[in-house]
Design a protein around this motif. Structure first.
Motif, PDB file in Angstrom:
ATOM      1  N   PRO A  97       0.842  -1.196   0.000  1.00 25.83           N
ATOM      2  CA  PRO A  97       0.000   0.000   0.000  1.00 25.83           C
ATOM      3  C   PRO A  97       0.877   1.247   0.000  1.00 25.83           C
ATOM      4  CG  PRO A  97      -0.237  -1.237   2.063  1.00 25.83           C
ATOM      5  CD  PRO A  97       0.704  -1.999   1.201  1.00 25.83           C
ATOM      6  N   LYS A  98       0.268   2.347  -0.482  1.00 27.76           N
ATOM      7  CA  LYS A  98       1.014   3.605  -0.614  1.00 27.76           C
ATOM      8  C   LYS A  98       1.655   4.056   0.691  1.00 27.76           C
ATOM      9  CE  LYS A  98      -0.688   6.616  -4.196  1.00 27.76           C
ATOM     10  NZ  LYS A  98      -1.837   7.443  -4.570  1.00 27.76           N
ATOM     11  N   TYR A  99       0.904   3.943   1.788  1.00 31.50           N
ATOM     12  CA  TYR A  99       1.436   4.459   3.057  1.00 31.50           C
ATOM     13  C   TYR A  99       2.629   3.643   3.507  1.00 31.50           C
ATOM     14  CZ  TYR A  99      -0.975   0.625   5.428  1.00 31.50           C
ATOM     15  OH  TYR A  99      -1.384  -0.619   5.835  1.00 31.50           O
ATOM     16  N   TRP A 100       2.667   2.385   3.048  1.00 26.79           N
ATOM     17  CA  TRP A 100       3.783   1.548   3.445  1.00 26.79           C
ATOM     18  C   TRP A 100       5.071   2.011   2.753  1.00 26.79           C
ATOM     19  CZ3 TRP A 100       4.518  -1.437   7.374  1.00 26.79           C
ATOM     20  CH2 TRP A 100       5.661  -2.219   7.407  1.00 26.79           C
ATOM     21  N   HIS A 101       4.934   2.317   1.463  1.00 31.89           N
ATOM     22  CA  HIS A 101       6.094   2.845   0.740  1.00 31.89           C
ATOM     23  C   HIS A 101       6.527   4.173   1.358  1.00 31.89           C
ATOM     24  CE1 HIS A 101       8.823   3.863  -2.441  1.00 31.89           C
ATOM     25  NE2 HIS A 101       8.189   5.013  -2.599  1.00 31.89           N
ATOM     26  N   LEU A 102       5.541   5.033   1.631  1.00 28.95           N
ATOM     27  CA  LEU A 102       5.843   6.336   2.236  1.00 28.95           C
ATOM     28  C   LEU A 102       6.561   6.157   3.564  1.00 28.95           C
ATOM     29  CD1 LEU A 102       5.573   9.410   2.417  1.00 28.95           C
ATOM     30  CD2 LEU A 102       3.313   9.067   3.445  1.00 28.95           C
ATOM     31  N   LYS A 103       6.135   5.165   4.324  1.00 25.01           N
ATOM     32  CA  LYS A 103       6.758   4.905   5.619  1.00 25.01           C
ATOM     33  C   LYS A 103       8.243   4.614   5.452  1.00 25.01           C
ATOM     34  CE  LYS A 103       7.568   1.547   7.882  1.00 25.01           C
ATOM     35  NZ  LYS A 103       7.716   0.210   8.459  1.00 25.01           N
ATOM     36  N   THR A 104       8.567   3.825   4.439  1.00 22.00           N
ATOM     37  CA  THR A 104       9.972   3.488   4.180  1.00 22.00           C
ATOM     38  C   THR A 104      10.766   4.752   3.829  1.00 22.00           C
ATOM     39  OG1 THR A 104       9.137   1.420   3.277  1.00 22.00           O
ATOM     40  CG2 THR A 104      11.451   1.912   2.882  1.00 22.00           C
ATOM     41  N   VAL A 105      10.160   5.581   2.982  1.00 20.93           N
ATOM     42  CA  VAL A 105      10.817   6.833   2.579  1.00 20.93           C
ATOM     43  C   VAL A 105      10.992   7.742   3.794  1.00 20.93           C
ATOM     44  CG1 VAL A 105      10.563   8.906   1.153  1.00 20.93           C
ATOM     45  CG2 VAL A 105       9.907   6.665   0.231  1.00 20.93           C
ATOM     46  N   LEU A 106       9.956   7.836   4.620  1.00 22.50           N
ATOM     47  CA  LEU A 106      10.023   8.681   5.824  1.00 22.50           C
ATOM     48  C   LEU A 106      11.082   8.167   6.789  1.00 22.50           C
ATOM     49  CD1 LEU A 106       6.287   9.439   6.691  1.00 22.50           C
ATOM     50  CD2 LEU A 106       8.085  11.142   6.364  1.00 22.50           C
ATOM     51  N   THR A 107      11.179   6.848   6.912  1.00 21.51           N
ATOM     52  CA  THR A 107      12.175   6.258   7.812  1.00 21.51           C
ATOM     53  C   THR A 107      13.577   6.690   7.393  1.00 21.51           C
ATOM     54  OG1 THR A 107      10.762   4.344   8.176  1.00 21.51           O
ATOM     55  CG2 THR A 107      13.068   4.088   8.752  1.00 21.51           C
ATOM     56  N   GLU A 108      13.811   6.666   6.080  1.00 24.90           N
ATOM     57  CA  GLU A 108      15.126   7.094   5.588  1.00 24.90           C
ATOM     58  C   GLU A 108      15.368   8.574   5.883  1.00 24.90           C
ATOM     59  OE1 GLU A 108      15.078   5.866   1.479  1.00 24.90           O
ATOM     60  OE2 GLU A 108      14.989   3.758   2.115  1.00 24.90           O
ATOM     61  N   ALA A 109      14.316   9.378   5.710  1.00 22.49           N
ATOM     62  CA  ALA A 109      14.447  10.811   6.004  1.00 22.49           C
ATOM     63  C   ALA A 109      14.745  11.017   7.492  1.00 22.49           C
ATOM     64  CB  ALA A 109      13.172  11.550   5.596  1.00 22.49           C
ATOM     65  N   LEU A 110      14.068  10.240   8.367  1.00 20.61           N
ATOM     66  CA  LEU A 110      14.303  10.367   9.809  1.00 20.61           C
ATOM     67  C   LEU A 110      15.756  10.034  10.143  1.00 20.61           C
ATOM     68  CD1 LEU A 110      11.144   8.721  11.439  1.00 20.61           C
ATOM     69  CD2 LEU A 110      11.673  11.154  11.193  1.00 20.61           C
ATOM     70  N   ASP A 111      16.268   8.980   9.503  1.00 15.38           N
ATOM     71  CA  ASP A 111      17.638   8.549   9.768  1.00 15.38           C
ATOM     72  C   ASP A 111      18.644   9.602   9.324  1.00 15.38           C
ATOM     73  OD1 ASP A 111      16.882   6.162  10.846  1.00 15.38           O
ATOM     74  OD2 ASP A 111      17.131   5.004   9.011  1.00 15.38           O
ATOM     75  N   SER A 112      18.367  10.237   8.182  1.00 16.46           N
ATOM     76  CA  SER A 112      19.405  11.081   7.586  1.00 16.46           C
ATOM     77  C   SER A 112      19.253  12.558   7.919  1.00 16.46           C
ATOM     78  CB  SER A 112      19.419  10.891   6.067  1.00 16.46           C
ATOM     79  OG  SER A 112      18.146  11.204   5.528  1.00 16.46           O
ATOM     80  N   GLU A 113      18.019  13.030   8.148  1.00 17.53           N
ATOM     81  CA  GLU A 113      17.827  14.476   8.252  1.00 17.53           C
ATOM     82  C   GLU A 113      17.411  14.964   9.633  1.00 17.53           C
ATOM     83  OE1 GLU A 113      15.118  15.997   5.276  1.00 17.53           O
ATOM     84  OE2 GLU A 113      15.667  14.346   3.936  1.00 17.53           O
ATOM     85  N   PHE A 114      16.916  14.052  10.471  1.00 16.89           N
ATOM     86  CA  PHE A 114      16.356  14.512  11.742  1.00 16.89           C
ATOM     87  C   PHE A 114      17.106  13.903  12.920  1.00 16.89           C
ATOM     88  CE2 PHE A 114      12.995  15.044   8.680  1.00 16.89           C
ATOM     89  CZ  PHE A 114      12.396  16.245   9.046  1.00 16.89           C
ATOM     90  N   SER A 115      17.113  14.621  14.014  1.00 18.03           N
ATOM     91  CA  SER A 115      17.733  14.062  15.209  1.00 18.03           C
ATOM     92  C   SER A 115      16.670  13.859  16.280  1.00 18.03           C
ATOM     93  CB  SER A 115      18.845  14.984  15.697  1.00 18.03           C
ATOM     94  OG  SER A 115      18.357  16.304  15.800  1.00 18.03           O
ATOM     95  N   VAL A 116      17.022  13.069  17.298  1.00 17.61           N
ATOM     96  CA  VAL A 116      16.075  12.720  18.350  1.00 17.61           C
ATOM     97  C   VAL A 116      15.513  13.974  19.022  1.00 17.61           C
ATOM     98  CG1 VAL A 116      15.902  11.700  20.661  1.00 17.61           C
ATOM     99  CG2 VAL A 116      17.015  10.441  18.813  1.00 17.61           C
ATOM    100  N   GLY A 117      14.220  14.031  19.184  1.00 11.35           N
ATOM    101  CA  GLY A 117      13.583  15.155  19.859  1.00 11.35           C
ATOM    102  C   GLY A 117      13.146  16.259  18.915  1.00 11.35           C
ATOM    103  N   GLU A 118      13.630  16.204  17.691  1.00  8.50           N
ATOM    104  CA  GLU A 118      13.292  17.249  16.721  1.00  8.50           C
ATOM    105  C   GLU A 118      11.808  17.173  16.348  1.00  8.50           C
ATOM    106  OE1 GLU A 118      16.293  17.358  13.710  1.00  8.50           O
ATOM    107  OE2 GLU A 118      15.200  18.846  12.516  1.00  8.50           O
ATOM    108  N   ILE A 119      11.188  18.338  16.180  1.00  8.08           N
ATOM    109  CA  ILE A 119       9.774  18.371  15.799  1.00  8.08           C
ATOM    110  C   ILE A 119       9.647  18.280  14.278  1.00  8.08           C
ATOM    111  CG2 ILE A 119       7.647  19.736  15.869  1.00  8.08           C
ATOM    112  CD1 ILE A 119       8.745  21.017  18.459  1.00  8.08           C
ATOM    113  N   LEU A 120       8.801  17.398  13.813  1.00  7.80           N
ATOM    114  CA  LEU A 120       8.579  17.244  12.374  1.00  7.80           C
ATOM    115  C   LEU A 120       7.764  18.426  11.829  1.00  7.80           C
ATOM    116  CD1 LEU A 120       9.761  14.415  12.290  1.00  7.80           C
ATOM    117  CD2 LEU A 120       7.617  13.591  11.320  1.00  7.80           C
TER     118      LEU A 120
END
Lengths: 253, 253
Positions: free
Chosen positions: A12-35
């Motif tokens: 499903p679309k949201y599943w693919h998006l989840k994978t993309v978001l996970t990569e963004a979280l790993d590379s662009e965001f740090s713990v505690g940061e507000i999305l």
């Protein structure tokens, strides 16, 4: 309807998006940061708000995101390992226990607990309420059911209720020789009172741990503990925990 | 806005509805029965469809309802107790094990697993895929990560992949003296492949069990198992399970 799909889309679309978001979280965001807010995120990834929301819910289930009222969605710290079962069995309230007793009442337990304790469906038992703090955060709330037969020397002179009564019940319990325990873990949703104590909304997913304590050839006490599923990883075993923030989808880059 | 609320309402509407629905499930419905459709249920309880849906989601989390494509919402049977940790530690694939190996490949494990195995972030390990059936239903899917150093006598002549290769890896693993294991349980969401094998939608809540096997003073293998959270209650301890269908909200009547 205007586009032609050449390949089957198994996810499903949201599943693919989840994978993309996970990569963004790993590379662009740090713990505690507000999305960024949902509108901006949906625009950035070119998806509908509903799809985005489903993906965010998945990431919350996996412990990657936290949604907090008045704050927004933040990147979650790794889950805490919380020791739940160890090879040395001890009674609740034994030395080193990090649970705090807050109350004790006489009450009819849930039917399933009554059956284990063999107290009959209408029998009252001592019901000790405790909660557990780890690193200054509430991680679990517990109801510990103790029949009169397990604490025969408990005096009516002891405080009739409250934390003092709870401590008296726990103290009496230590007199019994603990023969063993078994445990079960399952998914549940936070009841109103647990939710309040754990700083979650009612209905939030929780991990329910039921522990049966054996003494004198019977079930001498039953504990039902509600752990926050968002922040806790329950550990079992001698070493006190698998030090792993588990994510089966994330591979070494 | 037309009504006056005299008392504070501490619980959200869907939470109250959930309690009411739980009582209806207990008294009017039997296991496997299909619930009326959402429109009819919402009308019967005088709530909005969105409120009803939230309550149904809670009941699904608690294992009281199952939503199945093409069938609708049915009353779930009690969860199955599935033994996950016992006091006798054994290697995966030991006698009495109810897991079925289906495949084995050489692959780079998730970074967290690589760190536990000390194989380096780019090192490939034998990755055995197994799944577990209980009462004819798939209840869990597993990836078992075994570094070459744990199965030094594994021959390249053995089948290069597939179930035969998986059995060869498991057989070699038995040669090591198992010193102990520890486990962790946490909430997760089903990946696409696991979802397919477990007959769930991707993103469904699952219980992730990570087991670390100790041998020769190091972590000799790591298992990551994905259990269906809707049908399973994971049990730990000597007696093989707490026979309790837990529901902290339900009291003896």
């Amino acid at each position: 309807m205007g586009t032609t799909q050449l390949e089957p889309v198994p996810e499903p679309k949201y599943w693919h998006l989840k994978t993309v978001l996970t990569e963004a979280l790993d590379s662009e965001f740090s713990v505690g940061e507000i999305l960024p807010n949902e509108r901006d995120l949906a625009a950035r990834f070119g998806v509908a708000r509903a799809t985005l929301r489903q993906a965010l819910e998945q990431l919350e289930l996996e412990g990657r995101l936290q949604r907090r009222r008045g704050v927004g969605t933040t990147v979650a710290p790794p889950r805490m390992g919380v020791a739940v079962g160890s090879e040395q069995h001890t009674w609740p309230g034994a030395a080193g226990d990090d649970w705090q007793p807050t109350d004790c009442t006489l009450a009819v337990p849930p039917a399933a607990v009554a059956d284990l304790l063999e107290t009959g469906r209408d029998g009252q038992v001592h019901t000790v309420r405790r909660f557990r703090m780890t690193h200054g955060q509430p991680v679990a709330a517990e109801l510990l059911y103790v029949p009169d037969s397990s604490v025969p020397a408990l005096s009516a002179i002891d405080a009739p209720s409250g934390a003092a009564r709870a401590r008296a019940v726990l103290r009496e319990l230590q007199r019994l020789a603990l023969e063993g325990q078994d445990q079960a873990v399952e998914l549940g949703s936070a009841g109103a009172e647990d939710a309040r104590e754990l700083d979650r909304l009612p209905g939030a997913p929780v991990l329910l741990v039921t522990t049966r304590f054996h003494a004198e050839g019977r079930t001498a006490a039953v504990s039902v503990a509600t752990y926050r599923a968002d922040t806790c990883r329950l550990t079992f075993g001698a070493s006190g925990g698998v030090e792993i923030h588990h994510d089966p989808q994330r591979h070494a880059s």
